[in-house]
Design an enzyme around this catalytic site. Structure first.
Site, PDB file in Angstrom:
ATOM      1  N   SER A 158       0.872  -1.182   0.000  1.00 37.05           N
ATOM      2  CA  SER A 158       0.000   0.000   0.000  1.00 37.05           C
ATOM      3  C   SER A 158       0.905   1.227   0.000  1.00 37.05           C
ATOM      4  CB  SER A 158      -0.846  -0.004   1.273  1.00 37.05           C
ATOM      5  OG  SER A 158      -1.465   1.247   1.477  1.00 37.05           O
ATOM      6  N   TYR A 202      -2.533  -1.275  10.816  1.00 37.95           N
ATOM      7  CA  TYR A 202      -2.446  -1.630   9.388  1.00 37.95           C
ATOM      8  C   TYR A 202      -1.077  -1.254   8.832  1.00 37.95           C
ATOM      9  CZ  TYR A 202      -3.744  -1.505   4.374  1.00 37.95           C
ATOM     10  OH  TYR A 202      -3.803  -1.688   3.006  1.00 37.95           O
TER      11      TYR A 202
HETATM   12  N1  LIG Z   1      -8.584  -0.316  -1.576  1.00 37.18           N
HETATM   13  C1  LIG Z   1      -7.564   0.418  -1.195  1.00 37.18           C
HETATM   14  O1  LIG Z   1      -7.693   1.649  -1.041  1.00 37.18           O
HETATM   15  C2  LIG Z   1      -6.217  -0.231  -0.983  1.00 37.18           C
HETATM   16  C3  LIG Z   1      -5.092   0.619  -0.980  1.00 37.18           C
HETATM   17  C4  LIG Z   1      -3.840   0.055  -0.787  1.00 37.18           C
HETATM   18  C5  LIG Z   1      -3.715  -1.305  -0.588  1.00 37.18           C
HETATM   19  N2  LIG Z   1      -4.825  -2.102  -0.585  1.00 37.18           N
HETATM   20  C6  LIG Z   1      -4.625  -3.540  -0.381  1.00 37.18           C
HETATM   21  O2  LIG Z   1      -5.183  -4.232  -1.476  1.00 37.18           O
HETATM   22  C7  LIG Z   1      -5.501  -5.558  -1.073  1.00 37.18           C
HETATM   23  C8  LIG Z   1      -6.900  -5.908  -1.595  1.00 37.18           C
HETATM   24  O3  LIG Z   1      -7.846  -5.070  -0.971  1.00 37.18           O
HETATM   25  P1  LIG Z   1      -9.095  -4.453  -1.758  1.00 37.18           P
HETATM   26  O4  LIG Z   1      -8.930  -2.987  -1.750  1.00 37.18           O
HETATM   27  O5  LIG Z   1      -9.307  -5.128  -3.042  1.00 37.18           O
HETATM   28  O6  LIG Z   1     -10.263  -4.747  -0.708  1.00 37.18           O
HETATM   29  P2  LIG Z   1     -11.437  -5.855  -0.722  1.00 37.18           P
HETATM   30  O7  LIG Z   1     -12.344  -5.616  -1.866  1.00 37.18           O
HETATM   31  O8  LIG Z   1     -11.995  -5.794   0.653  1.00 37.18           O
HETATM   32  O9  LIG Z   1     -10.678  -7.225  -0.955  1.00 37.18           O
HETATM   33  C9  LIG Z   1      -9.938  -7.863   0.062  1.00 37.18           C
HETATM   34  C10 LIG Z   1      -9.820  -9.317  -0.289  1.00 37.18           C
HETATM   35  O10 LIG Z   1      -9.031  -9.971   0.720  1.00 37.18           O
HETATM   36  C11 LIG Z   1      -9.740 -11.121   1.132  1.00 37.18           C
HETATM   37  N3  LIG Z   1      -9.368 -11.590   2.460  1.00 37.18           N
HETATM   38  C12 LIG Z   1      -9.440 -10.946   3.650  1.00 37.18           C
HETATM   39  N4  LIG Z   1      -9.015 -11.766   4.636  1.00 37.18           N
HETATM   40  C13 LIG Z   1      -8.655 -12.935   4.037  1.00 37.18           C
HETATM   41  C14 LIG Z   1      -8.151 -14.175   4.493  1.00 37.18           C
HETATM   42  N5  LIG Z   1      -7.934 -14.404   5.807  1.00 37.18           N
HETATM   43  N6  LIG Z   1      -7.871 -15.150   3.602  1.00 37.18           N
HETATM   44  C15 LIG Z   1      -8.110 -14.964   2.278  1.00 37.18           C
HETATM   45  N7  LIG Z   1      -8.632 -13.831   1.777  1.00 37.18           N
HETATM   46  C16 LIG Z   1      -8.890 -12.825   2.655  1.00 37.18           C
HETATM   47  C17 LIG Z   1     -11.211 -10.744   1.048  1.00 37.18           C
HETATM   48  O11 LIG Z   1     -11.984 -11.924   1.060  1.00 37.18           O
HETATM   49  P3  LIG Z   1     -13.501 -11.994   1.644  1.00 37.18           P
HETATM   50  O12 LIG Z   1     -14.398 -11.528   0.513  1.00 37.18           O
HETATM   51  O13 LIG Z   1     -13.680 -13.431   1.976  1.00 37.18           O
HETATM   52  O14 LIG Z   1     -13.539 -11.094   2.838  1.00 37.18           O
HETATM   53  C18 LIG Z   1     -11.202 -10.030  -0.309  1.00 37.18           C
HETATM   54  O15 LIG Z   1     -11.192 -10.969  -1.355  1.00 37.18           O
HETATM   55  C19 LIG Z   1      -5.376  -5.604   0.445  1.00 37.18           C
HETATM   56  O16 LIG Z   1      -4.157  -6.241   0.785  1.00 37.18           O
HETATM   57  C20 LIG Z   1      -5.333  -4.127   0.831  1.00 37.18           C
HETATM   58  O17 LIG Z   1      -4.598  -3.920   2.014  1.00 37.18           O
HETATM   59  C21 LIG Z   1      -6.076  -1.580  -0.780  1.00 37.18           C
END
Ligand SMILES: NC(=O)c1ccc[n+]([C@@H]2O[C@H](COP(=O)([O-])OP(=O)(O)OC[C@H]3O[C@@H](n4cnc5c(N)ncnc54)[C@H](OP(=O)(O)O)[C@@H]3O)[C@@H](O)[C@H]2O)c1
Length: 269
Positions: free
Chosen positions: A133, A146
């Site tokens: 991130s 986080y």
């Molecule tokens: N969105 C942002 O602004 C942003 C910015 C920087 C970095 N990120 C990073 O990007 C990555 C993806 O996040 P996203 O933004 O796409 O959010 P998201 O839509 O909430 O997706 C998160 C994913 O992680 C899965 N997950 C959570 N806990 C898990 C576990 N124990 N085992 C397997 N899967 C798990 C969730 O599965 P479930 O559906 O089962 O919960 C979902 O598929 C994360 O690492 C986040 O920190 C996001």
């Protein structure tokens, strides 16, 4: 022969967009998730499987890798994407909350890498892409737990890059800025403490307003695809995050921190 990517957390957001993009580009995709039973029609293609994988459960990692190899015969790229944010004042964070945050964002990612590495080494190479991130190198108020996990992913990945290079295994870090996914509405667990209620409300308001203006995850998926295919040893890619790193580099420290405070907490001192 088509290449194969294994992605964690492909049920929504960046993981789902990445799985779809690799699929569109003709790759075999292991779109792993905790809810394969809910996967949409896009997962019905011939070159995709959706193994159950919870990064906090090592046996499910083994089983997802086994299924991927049985189905596609190899793993060329691992995308460690699964994650969520524990936010709120550190004083209000319980040890269970902190433990689960690290089990998911750090130890789950490490465990997945450890289990895929023998496959990549035996194949003579591959690529590991870790989704960190902008919060893996910058810090914002009420995000300490986080940040601790994402800063850990940054250090781990940079060190691994040296360690795995002799084996032809590349390590890449993706540092997205804010992206419109389930992350803000569903992916954030809030810790609270009465002494910090005002600040918590300010940051929650800021996040809510921000969410509407954020870019969709497809841009990050394209960056992940580029990182997988550019054949370079480049370590970091910052989709929608470059401007923050630029400001952080050119502004004096105190000015950067005032900017963050003004933006998120509405004050300058
Ligand atoms: N969105 C942002 O602004 C942003 C910015 C920087 C970095 N990120 C990073 O990007 C990555 C993806 O996040 P996203 O933004 O796409 O959010 P998201 O839509 O909430 O997706 C998160 C994913 O992680 C899965 N997950 C959570 N806990 C898990 C576990 N124990 N085992 C397997 N899967 C798990 C969730 O599965 P479930 O559906 O089962 O919960 C979902 O598929 C994360 O690492 C986040 O920190 C996001």
């Amino acid at each position: 022969m088509s290449k194969t990517v294994l992605i964690t957390g492909a049920s929504s957001g960046i993981g789902e967009a990445t799985a779809k993009y690799f699929l569109e580009k003709g790759w075999n995709v292991a779109a792993t998730m905790r809810t394969p039973q809910k996967a949409g029609d896009w997962t019905k293609a011939k070159s995709i499987i959706c193994p159950y994988l919870d990064v906090t459960d090592p046996e499910t990692i083994n089983s997802a890798i086994r299924q991927t190899l049985e189905h596609f015969g190899q793993i060329d790229v691992l995308v460690n994407n699964a994650g969520y944010a524990l936010m709120g004042p550190l004083e209000g964070v319980t040890s269970e909350q902190l433990d689960h945050q690290f089990q998911t964002n750090v130890f789950g990612l490490i465990s997945t890498i450890q289990k895929v590495l023998p496959v990549l080494r035996n194949q003579g190479g591959g690529t590991i892409i870790n989704v960190a991130s902008i919060g893996g190198r910058l810090a914002f108020p009420l995000v300490s737990s986080y940040h601790a996990t994402k800063w850990a992913v940054e250090g781990l990945s940079e060190s691994l890059r040296y360690e795995l290079k002799p084996f032809g295994i590349r390590v890449k870090i993706i540092e997205p800025g804010g992206i419109k996914t389930n992350f803000i509405n569903r992916g954030i667990i809030w810790a609270n403490h009465p002494a910090y209620t005002r600040m918590v409300n300010q940051v929650r308001d800021f996040n809510q307003k921000l969410n509407d203006s954020l870019p969709e995850p497809e841009g990050v998926a394209k960056t992940i695809y580029r990182a997988a295919n550019d054949r370079s040893q480049r370590l970091r890619y910052s989709p929608y995050g470059e401007v923050f790193f630029l400001l952080h580099t050119i502004l004096p420290d105190n000015l950067w921190r005032s900017l963050v405070e003004t933006m998120m907490l509405g004050k300058t001192k």
